[in-house]
Design a protein around this motif. Sequence first.
Motif, PDB file in Angstrom:
ATOM      1  N   TYR A  81       0.841  -1.203   0.000  1.00 24.38           N
ATOM      2  CA  TYR A  81       0.000   0.000   0.000  1.00 24.38           C
ATOM      3  C   TYR A  81       0.869   1.243   0.000  1.00 24.38           C
ATOM      4  O   TYR A  81       1.789   1.371   0.814  1.00 24.38           O
ATOM      5  N   ASP A  82       0.588   2.172  -0.911  1.00 29.96           N
ATOM      6  CA  ASP A  82       1.287   3.452  -0.991  1.00 29.96           C
ATOM      7  C   ASP A  82       0.318   4.540  -0.538  1.00 29.96           C
ATOM      8  O   ASP A  82      -0.647   4.862  -1.241  1.00 29.96           O
TER       9      ASP A  82
ATOM     10  N   GLU B 215       0.778   7.726  -0.173  1.00 28.11           N
ATOM     11  CA  GLU B 215       0.857   8.989  -0.908  1.00 28.11           C
ATOM     12  C   GLU B 215      -0.040   8.972  -2.146  1.00 28.11           C
ATOM     13  O   GLU B 215      -0.690   9.959  -2.472  1.00 28.11           O
ATOM     14  N   THR B 216      -0.037   7.849  -2.847  1.00 33.00           N
ATOM     15  CA  THR B 216      -0.856   7.746  -4.063  1.00 33.00           C
ATOM     16  C   THR B 216      -2.189   7.040  -3.797  1.00 33.00           C
ATOM     17  O   THR B 216      -3.006   6.913  -4.707  1.00 33.00           O
ATOM     18  N   ASP B 217      -2.386   6.591  -2.557  1.00 29.88           N
ATOM     19  CA  ASP B 217      -3.600   5.868  -2.172  1.00 29.88           C
ATOM     20  C   ASP B 217      -3.858   4.700  -3.122  1.00 29.88           C
ATOM     21  O   ASP B 217      -4.942   4.543  -3.688  1.00 29.88           O
ATOM     22  N   SER B 218      -2.822   3.867  -3.281  1.00 31.51           N
ATOM     23  CA  SER B 218      -2.927   2.760  -4.232  1.00 31.51           C
ATOM     24  C   SER B 218      -2.370   1.472  -3.634  1.00 31.51           C
ATOM     25  O   SER B 218      -1.523   1.490  -2.743  1.00 31.51           O
TER      26      SER B 218
ATOM     27  N   THR C  98      -0.531  -2.208  -4.742  1.00 35.28           N
ATOM     28  CA  THR C  98       0.160  -2.985  -5.764  1.00 35.28           C
ATOM     29  C   THR C  98       0.098  -4.455  -5.358  1.00 35.28           C
ATOM     30  O   THR C  98       0.508  -4.816  -4.248  1.00 35.28           O
TER      31      THR C  98
END
Length: 334
Positions: free
Chosen positions: A307-308, A310-313, A315
């Motif tokens: 989970y990132d 900053e980008t709310d994504s 992978t």
Amino acid sequence: MPVTNFIAHRVQRLSPSENCKIQLRSEEFKLNGRIEEVFRELKQSYLKRLGKQYGRFSDDIGQFPLSSWIKELLEDKVSFVKFTEQLLTQLRSLFDSGEFSVEGHFFVALEKLEIGNSIYCFWAHQNQAAALDGELNFSDVQTLETANVAWAAKINIEEWVSGASQHYLGVIAWRGEKEISDALLDVIGFTDRVDTKADTEVFLEAVESYVGKLSEEEVSPARDKIVEYCLEQDKLGQAVELSELSREVNTGAPNEFYQQLQSHNPKIKKEFIADRGQVKNYVRISGRDELMSMSFASDCLGETIVYDAETDSLTIRKIPSALKARLMKHLREG
């Protein structure tokens, strides 16, 4: 035969301006396979429901006399039928003071098991349904909603009599009918509601501290044992006992887990009711919206799922083979 006594009474109040009417059954059900199955379905409906409330009987026996009636029942001073009649009379009096209409059947059961005896109360609705008769013509039949009780309560008799617990009284609320639900809480004299979510949160924080000190290979098995035990206790309607859980987690050092939890938080409760949803979420992370639903083991986070913030994504690596096949098929057909 676990259920030893079982009875139902009818309650009806068609409008708030009318008095509540009760139709009392004169004798207990004669137990057989079908009737025992009805009790089992009602009980399972209670056990499976999330969001149970736990507490104890009020000390004000004058206003909330159920606990005194149960003592008379256990001492054989009153019959089971008489006990339930007292309960329904109290219910009618409290319902008459409310501003609501209601109709349904109130079941009361006494269950005797090796792990302890319990009294159950269930409120079940009866609905009309369509069926085909022997001539294949439609006919109307009445069916009980045994798999989805409106309200229920369980009294753990041993825990109450021994004084070993202050959460021997479990209740599921009537969804969308707060006034009726509150009136039923008064019928059984429910008080001192336990914050199961707060207790579970404190417990899981201590657990995370414990597993943080384990080797990488030991973390997942330890978490699985802890979650499995807590969910099994929830299924049985029993509290989590840390001393017992400690023996399950590490048979070679049966006190180690308990001691480390106490070391992390000396105020942690030795016994508590676990919140099922929080326990499940401890090993699984899930969420959904109108377009997406996702669930995965918490161990995947940081490994196969990243989970990132900053980008709310998210992978995802190592996509499950079945999902990958569906994706490839969709892309080919698209």
